[in-house]
Write a protein that holds these residues in place. Sequence first.
Motif, PDB file in Angstrom:
ATOM      1  N   SER A   1      50.180   9.265 131.028  1.00 51.37           N
ATOM      2  CA  SER A   1      51.309  10.123 130.672  1.00 51.37           C
ATOM      3  C   SER A   1      50.927  11.022 129.501  1.00 51.37           C
ATOM      4  N   THR A   2      51.411  12.243 129.559  1.00 57.32           N
ATOM      5  CA  THR A   2      51.245  13.216 128.479  1.00 57.32           C
ATOM      6  C   THR A   2      52.635  13.663 128.062  1.00 57.32           C
TER       7      THR A   2
ATOM      8  N   ILE B   1      49.485  11.702 135.226  1.00 55.27           N
ATOM      9  CA  ILE B   1      48.874  11.410 136.520  1.00 55.27           C
ATOM     10  C   ILE B   1      49.577  10.199 137.111  1.00 55.27           C
ATOM     11  N   ASN B   2      49.994  10.332 138.362  1.00 58.36           N
ATOM     12  CA  ASN B   2      50.646   9.242 139.084  1.00 58.36           C
ATOM     13  C   ASN B   2      49.637   8.501 139.946  1.00 58.36           C
TER      14      ASN B   2
ATOM     15  N   LEU C   1      45.420   9.345 143.214  1.00 61.10           N
ATOM     16  CA  LEU C   1      45.822   9.836 141.906  1.00 61.10           C
ATOM     17  C   LEU C   1      46.199  11.314 142.018  1.00 61.10           C
ATOM     18  N   PHE C   2      47.356  11.671 141.488  1.00 65.35           N
ATOM     19  CA  PHE C   2      47.796  13.067 141.561  1.00 65.35           C
ATOM     20  C   PHE C   2      48.766  13.338 140.416  1.00 65.35           C
ATOM     21  N   GLY C   3      48.809  14.583 139.993  1.00 69.97           N
ATOM     22  CA  GLY C   3      49.756  14.939 138.949  1.00 69.97           C
ATOM     23  C   GLY C   3      49.357  16.220 138.243  1.00 69.97           C
ATOM     24  N   THR C   4      50.191  16.637 137.306  1.00 73.51           N
ATOM     25  CA  THR C   4      49.994  17.867 136.552  1.00 73.51           C
ATOM     26  C   THR C   4      50.161  17.584 135.069  1.00 73.51           C
TER      27      THR C   4
ATOM     28  N   GLU D   1      47.436  24.520 132.148  1.00 75.02           N
ATOM     29  CA  GLU D   1      47.970  23.653 133.201  1.00 75.02           C
ATOM     30  C   GLU D   1      46.830  23.135 134.062  1.00 75.02           C
ATOM     31  N   VAL D   2      46.732  21.817 134.178  1.00 73.12           N
ATOM     32  CA  VAL D   2      45.691  21.190 134.993  1.00 73.12           C
ATOM     33  C   VAL D   2      46.357  20.299 136.033  1.00 73.12           C
TER      34      VAL D   2
END
Length: 410
Positions: A114-115, A140-141, A164-167, A190-191
């Motif tokens: 988490s960010t 990232i989830n 794993l996926f997320g922004t 944004e990554v």
Amino acid sequence: MLFAPAQAQTTNTGSPYSRFGLGDLQAFNLVQNRGMGGLSIAMSDPLALHLTNPAGLSGLKLTTFEFAASGRFLNLQSSVQELNQSNFNINYFTFGFPVSDRWGTAIGFLPFSSTNYSIRTRVDSSFSSWNEFYEGLGGINRVFWSNGVKINKKWHVGITTNLLFGTMNQTRRFEYADTLNTFNLRVQDEVRVSDVSFHLGAQYRTKLANGHQLRMGLVLELPSGLNASRNFTADRYTYQGSTIRVRDTVSNVPETQGSVDIPLALSLGAAYDINGRWLFGAEIRLQDWSKYRFLGNNDSLQNSLAIAAGLQYRPDVNAVGKSGYFKTVQYRAGFRYHNTYLQLRDQAINELGITLGASFPIRRSNSTVSVAFESGLRGTTSNGLIREQFNNVTVGFTLNDRWFQKRKYD
């Protein structure tokens, strides 16, 4: 560089340390493990899911569904000021069942990282002064599929496949007092990541001459290169009232492709079970973050080391009925220490936590309510850094039933 939130404007945010690396990495374990300091590598239970080591699923006897919610309460201290904040969220969903007497499987959703931060600091120099703002949101989830298989009475193996996926969105703003002769500067990064990773696990379980059980476990988290795309913009702006008005674009780099390389991690653990009444265990986890690369760049992370120890106590494994209810409750306690992958201003950012937990059976059902509480510290106030005092609470609900199994009698 980390700046103390001496003038932080937002209170419902997470840790300022989530600004670095992949953010706050989340443990791949459930509420029962969290009550024992995170102990999980050598754990196995026919009526509960233990996910960190997929080999532990080979002993699953009933279909098991579990979800949990968590709350985090943070006290942040710098050398000049103190800040309190809190957040709450649905933490995970998991579902597992025995495919056969030798094979157990589970799927579910847990966060990987988490960010979430908002930091403000003021800088005064001989020629000017300005405010700097650092904000981040996302993470990232993890969607996983785990399988554990019994090879023989002593050896069990397993594999977990993670999607794993997320922004991760990060923004930096530099705002100057002299708005007539200077424009403010904003950088937006944004990554997005999306890929798979794999964990391999093994457990050795043996009954000793005194009837007690010894379990030992090993988990390898294989190196993974996550596909990533990055959008980067930098612009200069002023304010029109409270609204940002962009004056010109300094840089615009859309859709850069690359990878986020996560290094190998090794975990070893052991547990000693005394007739299902007492369980003691300890484990260690090592990860070589010097091999971490973020879109080809070395992020100057250090190798991490985590150790955990815990115990579980059930007064009477055979207690049933109203008079014996509290004898069926499972009580837990633990300890963990984490030398994290962060080293800032020549200071290692270490983490220490003490945990308590319990599982309460619900009468006339196959359900259990489990709670875990952790209190700990991370970081330091030396060299302008931040010390976090945290209290984490997780509440989980587990339902056991007999699904996907043929009836022997009508």
